[in-house]
Design an enzyme around this catalytic site. Structure first.
Site, mmCIF file in Angstrom:
data_model
loop_
_atom_site.group_PDB
_atom_site.id
_atom_site.type_symbol
_atom_site.label_atom_id
_atom_site.label_comp_id
_atom_site.label_asym_id
_atom_site.label_seq_id
_atom_site.Cartn_x
_atom_site.Cartn_y
_atom_site.Cartn_z
ATOM 1 N N LYS A 73 39.203 56.731 38.918
ATOM 2 C CA LYS A 73 38.935 57.303 37.602
ATOM 3 C C LYS A 73 37.485 57.083 37.183
ATOM 4 C CE LYS A 73 40.601 57.273 32.818
ATOM 5 N NZ LYS A 73 41.612 56.699 31.878
ATOM 6 N N HIS A 127 49.575 59.300 48.494
ATOM 7 C CA HIS A 127 48.873 58.220 49.206
ATOM 8 C C HIS A 127 49.490 57.965 50.584
ATOM 9 C CE1 HIS A 127 51.999 55.619 47.228
ATOM 10 N NE2 HIS A 127 51.880 54.903 48.352
ATOM 11 N N SER A 143 32.746 49.390 44.760
ATOM 12 C CA SER A 143 32.280 48.605 43.614
ATOM 13 C C SER A 143 32.854 47.195 43.668
ATOM 14 C CB SER A 143 32.715 49.279 42.312
ATOM 15 O OG SER A 143 34.141 49.259 42.196
ATOM 16 N N CYS A 214 20.561 50.141 37.119
ATOM 17 C CA CYS A 214 20.516 49.427 35.846
ATOM 18 C C CYS A 214 19.133 48.870 35.543
ATOM 19 C CB CYS A 214 21.543 48.303 35.846
ATOM 20 S SG CYS A 214 21.229 47.045 37.113
#
Length: 370
Positions: A73, A127, A143, A214
């Site tokens: 998401k 899946h 991540s 960042c």
């Protein structure tokens, strides 16, 4: 990237096609080898997901690699069906005004797709079907959040459910991408060790330095997307070599004949003025600028760190890439992927990748050619 619901091999495979919905592995994966190497690319909530459409566009030019994308998401902020469609069209020289088949391109699956196509017991579960379909799973970017979920065995979304259900014989490549301080966190060392030693995943990257999205400077940037594509192509080469070995071993010696390469068919809108490639780098290749080394994993001894394959360490980068890896704040234009000359797996890929793990590990893996 299938030409139809039922996959076919060779010259009939013209352009990438999105898999039908609901997705059933058996509809797009024949029971016998068809020369197609099937990759599931998982993107997670890192800004580096913005490079996933470039990966899709590059692989779309290959006649023997099929791709499905699973996006978490968070990653849909950077990679979604629209961005992937636009990148693949551009790689084929197709403008927004040109008409293409409705299923042209690469399918991007999300959490919502997991159950939206499922109505009752007995119908395919996404899946599970994806894990049956995949020859290789690549998590790029991975991540810190997704890394922690995988290491902990969580399966609360499509991506982690796929990984939890995956056969141990299916190779997984993890490309970490996170803030420098996240990468240097003690949990990261623990999680990477679990992925390497217990799950036996291959870790590719991150880069050793540079300016992050960042603004922080240090390790944590995802491995260059061109190297990730190159890695996938090497696995495809090894897969093809393994299949060819199996075919030759089953045929009497006097029947052995070289297997011809599939003919490349014309792409949509081919002709004068159209483009069927990915684009080329205008920067000059440089051999004298050293690529940033993969940084030591926090908390691990240097001797425990798995090196990048030699084939990737020696990959020449354009001048703009070298500038970016030096930490330049100046935005650089992404010139696209220039496919290096494919080297036979028998001669190169196996030797390079074998360095990543010990002998017993490779003897139990399909890509070892044992």
């Amino acid at each position: 990237m299938n030409t139809s619901t039922n996959a076919t091999a060779g010259p009939s495979r013209i352009i990438p096609r999105k898999s039908a919905r609901p997705f059933v592995s058996a509809d797009s994966r024949p029971s016998e080898p068809d020369g197609i190497f099937r990759v599931v690319l998982i993107t997670s909530g890192s800004v580096a997901s913005i490079k996933a459409p470039d990966i899709a566009a590059a692989l779309s030019q290959s006649g023997d690699i099929a791709l499905q994308i699973v996006a978490t998401k968070s990653s849909t902020h950077f990679c979604n069906q629209q961005t992937v469609d636009a990148a693949v069209k551009k790689s084929f020289g197709i403008s927004e005004s040109d008409e293409v088949p409705e299923d042209f391109g690469v399918r991007v699956w999300t959490d919502e797709d997991e159950w939206s196509d499922w109505k009752k017991v007995g119908e395919p579960i996404l899946h599970i079907e994806l894990r049956r379909w995949a020859d290789l799973v690549v998590i790029a970017p991975c991540s810190a959040n997704t890394l922690a979920k995988i290491a902990g065995g969580l399966c609360d979304n499509l991506a982690t459910s796929l990984l939890r259900a995956l056969s141990p014989s299916t190779p997984v490549i993890v490309c970490p991408a996170m803030n420098t301080h996240m990468y240097q966190h003690k949990f990261t060392a623990k999680h990477l060790r679990i992925l390497q030693e217990q799950l036996e995943y291959l870790i590719l990257g991150p880069q050793g330095g540079g300016i992050l999205a960042c603004g922080d400077e240090g390790p944590g940037k995802m491995t260059d997307w061109r190297e990730i594509v190159f890695t996938m192509e090497n696995f495809a080469s090894m897969h093809k070599h393994k299949i060819n070995q199996s075919v030759l071993s089953a045929v009497p010696h006097h029947h052995h004949q070289p297997r011809p390469e599939p003919a490349r068919s014309a792409t949509p809108n081919s002709g004068p003025g159209s483009s069927s490639g990915i684009g080329s780098s205008n920067g000059s290749n440089t051999n004298d600028v050293e690529r940033p080394k993969t940084p030591p994993t926090p908390g691990l001894r240097t001797s425990d760190i798995l090196p990048l394959p030699a084939q990737l360490q020696d990959l020449n980068l354009s001048e703009s890439d070298n500038q970016k890896q030096k930490g330049s704040n100046t935005p650089q234009k992404d010139e696209g992927y220039v496919r290096p000359e494919r080297t036979g797996a028998k001669q190169a890929s196996l030797a390079h990748w074998k360095n990543l793990q010990n002998e017993s590990y490779w003897q139990n893996r399909w890509w070892a050619g044992m």
